[in-house]
Design a protein around this motif. Sequence first.
Motif, short mmCIF file in Angstrom:
data_model
loop_
_atom_site.label_atom_id
_atom_site.label_comp_id
_atom_site.label_asym_id
_atom_site.label_seq_id
_atom_site.Cartn_x
_atom_site.Cartn_y
_atom_site.Cartn_z
N ASP A 1 -111.31 -23.60 41.06
CA ASP A 1 -112.31 -24.01 42.07
C ASP A 1 -112.21 -23.25 43.38
O ASP A 1 -112.61 -23.75 44.43
N VAL A 2 -111.67 -22.02 43.34
CA VAL A 2 -111.68 -21.15 44.52
C VAL A 2 -112.16 -19.78 44.07
O VAL A 2 -111.65 -19.23 43.08
N LEU B 1 -104.18 -21.29 51.12
CA LEU B 1 -105.41 -21.22 50.32
C LEU B 1 -106.24 -22.49 50.49
O LEU B 1 -107.46 -22.43 50.71
N ARG B 2 -105.59 -23.64 50.42
CA ARG B 2 -106.31 -24.90 50.56
C ARG B 2 -106.87 -25.04 51.98
O ARG B 2 -107.98 -25.54 52.18
N ALA B 3 -106.10 -24.58 52.96
CA ALA B 3 -106.56 -24.69 54.34
C ALA B 3 -107.76 -23.79 54.59
O ALA B 3 -108.73 -24.18 55.26
N GLU B 4 -107.73 -22.58 54.05
CA GLU B 4 -108.81 -21.62 54.28
C GLU B 4 -110.07 -21.98 53.49
O GLU B 4 -111.19 -21.78 53.96
N ARG C 1 -107.91 -30.33 47.05
CA ARG C 1 -107.46 -30.74 45.71
C ARG C 1 -107.46 -29.58 44.72
O ARG C 1 -107.38 -29.79 43.51
N SER C 2 -107.60 -28.36 45.21
CA SER C 2 -107.59 -27.20 44.32
C SER C 2 -106.26 -27.12 43.58
O SER C 2 -105.19 -27.31 44.17
N VAL C 3 -106.34 -26.84 42.29
CA VAL C 3 -105.14 -26.73 41.47
C VAL C 3 -104.60 -25.31 41.56
O VAL C 3 -105.32 -24.35 41.32
N VAL C 4 -103.34 -25.17 41.93
CA VAL C 4 -102.64 -23.89 41.92
C VAL C 4 -101.51 -24.02 40.89
O VAL C 4 -100.49 -24.64 41.15
N ALA C 5 -101.73 -23.46 39.72
CA ALA C 5 -100.74 -23.54 38.63
C ALA C 5 -99.92 -22.27 38.61
O ALA C 5 -100.47 -21.16 38.67
N ALA C 6 -98.60 -22.42 38.53
CA ALA C 6 -97.70 -21.27 38.57
C ALA C 6 -96.78 -21.26 37.37
O ALA C 6 -96.31 -22.31 36.92
N ALA C 7 -96.53 -20.08 36.86
CA ALA C 7 -95.52 -19.90 35.81
C ALA C 7 -94.20 -19.56 36.47
O ALA C 7 -94.14 -19.24 37.67
N GLY C 8 -93.14 -19.62 35.70
CA GLY C 8 -91.84 -19.20 36.22
C GLY C 8 -91.88 -17.73 36.58
O GLY C 8 -92.55 -16.93 35.94
N GLN C 9 -91.18 -17.36 37.65
CA GLN C 9 -91.18 -15.96 38.09
C GLN C 9 -90.59 -15.05 37.04
O GLN C 9 -89.69 -15.42 36.29
N ARG C 10 -91.12 -13.82 36.98
CA ARG C 10 -90.67 -12.80 36.03
C ARG C 10 -90.16 -11.59 36.79
O ARG C 10 -90.77 -11.17 37.78
N PRO D 1 -97.77 -31.93 42.66
CA PRO D 1 -97.36 -31.19 43.86
C PRO D 1 -98.34 -30.08 44.20
O PRO D 1 -99.28 -29.78 43.45
N GLY D 2 -98.10 -29.40 45.36
CA GLY D 2 -99.00 -28.34 45.81
C GLY D 2 -99.08 -27.19 44.83
O GLY D 2 -100.15 -26.60 44.64
#
Length: 521
Positions: A318-319, A368-371, A376-385, A415-416
């Motif tokens: 949604d961004v 990102l949410r502030a701008e 309620r935008s979902v920011v999904a992250a994987a483990g760092q590589r 969470p965020g």
Amino acid sequence: MTTASEPLEPVLSVRQVLALERVLAGEPEVVAGAAQLDRPVRWVHVAEAADVGVMLTGGEMVLTTGVLLAGDEDKQAEYIRSLYRAEAAAVVLGLGRAFPAPPDVMRRAAERCGLPLVVLHRPFPFAELTEEVQSRLVRRKFAAVSLSEAVRTALTALITAGAPLQSLLDEVAAHSACPVVVTNLAHRVLATAGERPAVDDVLRDWERIARQAGGSEGDGWIRAELGGRGERWGQIMLCGYRGGTAAGRLLADRAAEALVLHRMLGGGSAHSWEEQSAQSLLTDLISGVIPARQLLPRARAAGLPVNRRTFVPLVVRDVAPAGLDRVLRMLGLAGLVAELADGATAVLLSLARDQDAQVLTAHFAARLRAESGRTRSVVAAAGQRTVWDEVPAGLHEAQHVADAVADSSAALDLPGVVRLRDVHLRGLIRLLRDDPHVQSFAERELDGLLCGTDRDLLNVLRTYLATGRNKSRTAQLHHVSRPALYRRLEAIQARLGVDLDDFEQAASVHIALLAHDAQQD
């Protein structure tokens, strides 16, 4: 289609003229300036006048018997010097009565000037040579112009049809028979075309090529600027064009004209070329069609730091991609952004090894949410590589997490930055949804409902399990009375052959339903 395998240079070199069959019949010998035989011959001029240099405009091969120079060494030396000043391509001296042997004075003067001096040991009709060379030059010039017009016509037709940028570049690559690269002003690669192995070879050495991008052309590296109205915004490069510099410039110029027009008309897409480049790269990474290691040169050429870096794959919902790009620039973070399906956008962050990946990712999500104003935008992250080859798996993981959150009733409590551990069982099921064993399990557990025609029972079961087997809440959500709900639950248990009051059996059905829904998505 005409390709670069056909010589289309509208001039001949001295070396090529000397290799002509008619010239070989005269037994030519290069006695000076052998290192300059690749000079272009623009025309052939027969002249016996001692002051012929004043009549030349440059690029001529001068044919002479030297009859007016015999016996005067000063005239011989000055004759060579005048041709050099006039930028003649070469001088061909027919040996005979005037000069039975190569004149030493002319040879020394030509060697000092770097002017090719060729002697013919056998009598040779100069008229035949001029006729042969002039006709070849005219044919070559016509062929080069024809190629230029053919390219212009083909590219114009593609633009008129609304073709994407890649189609135009593929057409240019087909005509040039070499890799084609488009860059921005920072020499970051925006698009490529040509045979994949050849393109990859170019991109592997792109850092060196980019440093030399402003240098002189040579070895078939032909450039044309992209821009308009006094503003330059990129360049197109033919990498290793084999058809000659002049023909290559014609091709590059026609291509540049088409690309500028394509961009002015909107490029057939709402996205900029930079966005298309990032989207193509990340799409290829996610698809797995091309091994990640083979995509490394493209990532590096696109400006993504890849040496000794930590990669954080993200999927944001949604961004718009432009908003994500803006936040990356605001925070000074290196990354690529690509739009996926269903309102999702992939982001690949590239961080230095000494940076805290979790802190920066959280900071990115908060900004990102502030701008964007989407709290309620979902920011999904994987483990760092830390290994590039693991990036595709990370992108898949982030995509699975985002999908799991999309239909999660607990999304507001997340969470965020959402990770796999935050979506629990739903996330695990989505990761395993393509496994044949999981698919078979879901079909077996839900067979009694999937085969029936009453899909309402499946919806009741879904709500009942999602609410923690809360009968009152389920009845309320389905707008039915408690007794009516009880009858439906009894029907469900009968069809499935399970007791939903038994925790293990209810859990088994719940997992099967999650797997079924994930497969349907």
